[in-house]
Design an enzyme around this catalytic site. Structure first.
Site, PDB file in Angstrom:
ATOM      1  N   HIS A  87      54.792  36.414   3.765  1.00 52.95           N
ATOM      2  CA  HIS A  87      55.168  34.986   3.909  1.00 52.95           C
ATOM      3  C   HIS A  87      56.593  34.810   3.777  1.00 52.95           C
ATOM      4  O   HIS A  87      57.131  35.235   2.699  1.00 52.95           O
ATOM      5  CB  HIS A  87      54.216  33.862   3.193  1.00 52.95           C
ATOM      6  CG  HIS A  87      54.962  32.870   3.083  1.00 52.95           C
ATOM      7  ND1 HIS A  87      55.072  31.898   4.214  1.00 52.95           N
ATOM      8  CD2 HIS A  87      55.456  31.999   2.109  1.00 52.95           C
ATOM      9  CE1 HIS A  87      55.840  30.887   3.850  1.00 52.95           C
ATOM     10  NE2 HIS A  87      56.057  30.953   2.563  1.00 52.95           N
ATOM     11  N   CYS A 103      51.300  27.462   2.438  1.00 54.93           N
ATOM     12  CA  CYS A 103      51.681  28.790   3.030  1.00 54.93           C
ATOM     13  C   CYS A 103      50.784  30.047   3.113  1.00 54.93           C
ATOM     14  O   CYS A 103      51.093  31.176   3.620  1.00 54.93           O
ATOM     15  CB  CYS A 103      53.103  29.374   2.214  1.00 54.93           C
ATOM     16  SG  CYS A 103      54.471  27.989   2.250  1.00 54.93           S
ATOM     17  N   ASN A 154      61.470  28.768   6.021  1.00 55.41           N
ATOM     18  CA  ASN A 154      60.000  28.905   5.580  1.00 55.41           C
ATOM     19  C   ASN A 154      59.238  27.916   6.524  1.00 55.41           C
ATOM     20  O   ASN A 154      59.480  26.760   6.486  1.00 55.41           O
ATOM     21  CB  ASN A 154      60.124  28.519   4.014  1.00 55.41           C
ATOM     22  CG  ASN A 154      58.677  28.444   3.351  1.00 55.41           C
ATOM     23  OD1 ASN A 154      57.595  28.392   4.226  1.00 55.41           O
ATOM     24  ND2 ASN A 154      58.672  28.286   2.213  1.00 55.41           N
TER      25      ASN A 154
END
Length: 311
Positions: free
Chosen positions: A233, A107, A263
């Site tokens: 993020h 990520c 996500n």
């Protein structure tokens, strides 16, 4: 070196909490209240990471009056082990001859990729890098697992870089990793589903995120109060808000699109940037920070000053 083009691609129709709830047995209200995600997107069967990446890249290139001479793709869901998925994207975009490589920092991948591209510019390798974050992470997650399936979606985002006037563009970057925490989030090499220690990941995000951001701001000579936007993020909306509250930023400074994307791993930062710019456009001179923490554990931050050519 600054951003002159932005693009995002979310595949197919949105997948509702009701749909995920049926597959996992998770209560719809629990998903909404505990995680904060209302919808996410899933790639269609046969739709690959390179497909998503090429879609996002083409959108970014519509904004940019330059031709990319380097392609850096952040992903953990490569089309194949070999070659780099960036090579497939390069071919689809007709960029034959331009160097192309993948970056795997989960990520945090897009921030790592952006820093890599900026370093290659300083080394004289390129002047107009195209940086993409793309993942079809839902294929790594057990669709029946109520702990992880509601969290993730698929998508891609891209930015085109080019020289900008002095004082604009990327002002500073900061990267970090701690392999002793690698077991917090993994996908077994021999097959199997994504595994996550939620408490370990959350603890690392809250510990390292603010530290990495502070270090990058110090390098850039920018105060936290000067930030016009902090793009975090989008692990989940609750965690994004916790980080925003921890560093003391108002909600309007911290975009929240994870509620409609889930996500999306390496795609999260560029997709969030693109959606934020579309809803409330960045203005010339705006100071924007990008912040991500991901598996590895890895983390990274970038501070930039937005340049609007027409300003």
């Amino acid at each position: 070196m600054g951003i002159v083009g932005l693009g995002a691609y979310l595949p197919g129709p949105a997948v509702s909490n009701e749909s995920v709830g049926k597959a996992t047995g998770a209560d719809v209200e629990w998903i909404r209240d505990r995680i904060g995600i209302e919808a996410r997107h899933h790639a269609a069967p046969g739709e690959s990471t390179s497909d998503l990446a090429a879609h996002a890249a083409r959108k970014a290139l519509r904004d940019a009056p330059v031709e990319p001479d380097l392609l850096v793709l952040a992903t953990v869901t490569s089309d194949r082990s070999v070659p780099a998925t960036a090579c497939y994207v390069q071919d689809r975009l007709g960029l034959s001859g331009a160097p192309a490589l993948d970056v795997n920092a989960a990520c945090s991948g897009f921030v790592y990729a952006l820093t890599t591209a900026a370093g290659m510019v300083r080394a004289g390798v390129a002047r107009h890098p195209l940086v993409i974050g793309a993942d079809v992470f839902t294929r790594c997650v057990d669709p029946a697992d109520r702990r992880t399936a509601p969290l993730f979606g698929d998508g891609a985002g891209a930015v085109q870089l080019a020289p900008v006037p002095d004082g604009y563009g990327i002002l500073a970057t900061e990267l970090w990793a701690d392999g002793s925490k690698a077991h917090f989030a993994t996908i077994p090499h021999t097959g199997g589903w994504f595994e996550m220690d939620g408490r370990g990941v959350t603890g690392t995000v809250l510990e390292m995120g603010p530290k990495i951001l502070s270090s990058a701001l110090d390098k850039a000579g920018v105060r936290l109060s000067e930030l016009n936007r902090l793009v975090i993020h989008q692990a989940n909306p609750r965690l994004v808000r916790k980080v925003g509250d921890f560093v003391g930023l108002e909600k309007h400074v911290v975009p929240d699109y994870g509620r409609i994307t889930g996500n999306i791993a390496a795609a999260s930062i560029p997709v969030t940037m693109s959606l934020a710019h579309r809803e409330r456009p960045f203005q010339d001179g705006d100071v924007i920070a990008l912040l991500a923490v991901g598996a590895g554990m890895t983390a990274g931050a970038v501070v930039l000053r937005w340049h609007e050519p027409s300003a």
